[in-house]
Enzyme design. Structure first.
Site, PDB file in Angstrom:
ATOM      1  N   GLU A 130      -1.101   1.428  -5.325  1.00  0.00           N
ATOM      2  CA  GLU A 130      -0.915   0.213  -4.514  1.00  0.00           C
ATOM      3  C   GLU A 130      -1.031  -1.039  -5.392  1.00  0.00           C
ATOM      4  OE1 GLU A 130      -4.049   0.643  -1.568  1.00  0.00           O
ATOM      5  OE2 GLU A 130      -3.789   2.825  -1.739  1.00  0.00           O
ATOM      6  N   HIS A 142       0.853  -1.205   0.000  1.00  0.00           N
ATOM      7  CA  HIS A 142       0.000   0.000   0.000  1.00  0.00           C
ATOM      8  C   HIS A 142       0.888   1.254   0.000  1.00  0.00           C
ATOM      9  CE1 HIS A 142      -2.910   2.906   1.553  1.00  0.00           C
ATOM     10  NE2 HIS A 142      -3.863   2.041   1.621  1.00  0.00           N
TER      11      HIS A 142
HETATM   12  O1  TA6 Z   1      -6.121   1.918  -0.263  1.00  0.00           O
HETATM   13  C1  TA6 Z   1      -7.113   2.883  -0.081  1.00  0.00           C
HETATM   14  C2  TA6 Z   1      -7.769   2.659   1.273  1.00  0.00           C
HETATM   15  O2  TA6 Z   1      -8.446   1.426   1.311  1.00  0.00           O
HETATM   16  C3  TA6 Z   1      -8.702   3.842   1.547  1.00  0.00           C
HETATM   17  O3  TA6 Z   1     -10.060   3.470   1.490  1.00  0.00           O
HETATM   18  C4  TA6 Z   1      -8.264   4.316   2.938  1.00  0.00           C
HETATM   19  O4  TA6 Z   1      -8.988   3.652   3.940  1.00  0.00           O
HETATM   20  C5  TA6 Z   1      -6.790   3.922   2.912  1.00  0.00           C
HETATM   21  O5  TA6 Z   1      -6.781   2.640   2.306  1.00  0.00           O
HETATM   22  C6  TA6 Z   1      -6.064   4.002   4.237  1.00  0.00           C
HETATM   23  O6  TA6 Z   1      -6.501   2.995   5.077  1.00  0.00           O
HETATM   24  P1  TA6 Z   1      -5.884   2.939   6.576  1.00  0.00           P
HETATM   25  O7  TA6 Z   1      -6.517   1.744   7.219  1.00  0.00           O
HETATM   26  O8  TA6 Z   1      -4.391   2.808   6.443  1.00  0.00           O
HETATM   27  O9  TA6 Z   1      -6.242   4.266   7.219  1.00  0.00           O
END
Ligand code: TA6
Length: 304
Positions: free
Chosen positions: A275, A172
């Site tokens: 990601e 991510h």
């Molecule tokens: O990858 C995008 C996502 O799924 C968004 O919806 C947002 O929630 C982001 O990840 C960050 O997630 P986190 O749990 O690290 O705050």
């Protein structure tokens, strides 16, 4: 981690001044890598790469100025490892978003110098009673990181149990950009994506992805390299991948970033997440005895 544990790690896995273990922010143990090609920092919690700077370049990976460094809590920025699911758990909303791998301690299992001058380190997550609550399967999870003029990460899931397992996973990654309003992400033209901000409607991408509001999309069957074109930093970040059929593109924009509380003031302007993922339709089923690799490479190209 206490000083004794750090000194044992340095004794067993340290490489002179090229790879050392120390106490990082919030008391979290980190690996510092310094070689002729780049410098990098990796937290042992989550095998979470926090920083990668090729020699003579600006940082490529974004880390929030207000990131919280606490045991058991995910760190805002860097390369969080999402495993064994992506996003909210399909049936247990109380389970941690993006799985548990990014917030548990990982063990170091290998370090070495590569002939081209890069440095390699590998980590492994140890299953515990706590993780077995979320993931009652026998499997291994390993992350290999090669730090050089190019950054490579290889996330390996091994099915060591008697039954097939199905995982969602992601690297991510938060990339540092001059101004998210003035970049474009190529490589997704024509792909179908799930728009997480519009009732998960499926839409088709036309041309490069640009940003003028909160953006949260899961691009499906997306296997091509992505390019983050950043004229403001006069560079392009090339994102190569194997073993990843989805690509998620995310920026929280102002309101969500303020609600999140750990993005730093206007931090959203200087980052974009691209990601490399297996999510939604693209989750991966691994037969007993098999393994799955989610591999990425990041490298800088100069914008002429
Ligand atoms: O990858 C995008 C996502 O799924 C968004 O919806 C947002 O929630 C982001 O990840 C960050 O997630 P986190 O749990 O690290 O705050």
């Amino acid at each position: 981690m206490n000083m004794t544990e750090l000194s044992v790690l340095n004794e067993h896995f340290g490489i002179d001044d090229q790879l050392t273990f120390s106490e990082g922010p919030g008391g979290l143990a980190v690996v510092e890598i310094v070689n002729s090609l780049a410098v990098a920092t990796i937290a042992l919690q989550g095998a979470h790469l926090l920083s990668w700077i090729p020699r003579g370049e600006q940082p490529v990976i974004w880390l929030s100025r207000d990131a919280r460094f606490k045991a058991g809590q995910s760190i805002r920025g860097g390369v969080p490892v999402c495993w064994p699911w992506f996003g909210p758990h399909a049936t247990h909303p109380s389970y941690p978003a993006h799985g548990f791998a990014r917030s548990v301690p990982w063990q170091v299992c290998e370090t070495k110098t590569i002939e081209d001058g890069a440095t390699f380190v590998a980590f492994r997550v140890m299953q515990t009673d706590a993780t077995n609550v979320f993931w009652p399967h026998t499997s291994e999870l390993e992350l290999g990181i090669k730090v050089g003029a190019t950054l490579e990460l290889d996330l390996i899931t091994r099915n060591t149990g008697p039954e097939s397992i199905t995982i969602g996973d992601a690297l991510h990654t938060y990339f540092a950009v001059s101004d998210v309003r003035h970049i474009a992400v190529d490589g997704l033209d024509g792909c179908t994506y799930i728009d997480k901000l519009d009732s998960d409607k499926r839409k088709q991408q036309s041309g490069p992805v640009t940003f003028n509001a909160e953006t949260d999309r899961i691009y499906l069957d997306a296997s091509a390299d992505c390019l983050i074109n950043d004229a403001g930093m006069q560079r392009r970040i090339r994102i190569g991948k194997r073993g990843s059929r989805s690509t998620v593109v995310w920026n929280p924009w102002l309101e969500k970033a303020e609600r999140m509380g750990d993005m730093g003031e206007n931090g959203y302007l200087n980052m974009v997440c691209v990601e490399s993922t297996n999510a939604a339709d693209d989750v991966v089923t691994i037969a007993p005895g098999d393994e799955h690799h989610l591999w990425v490479s990041y490298q800088l190209e100069t914008l002429a």
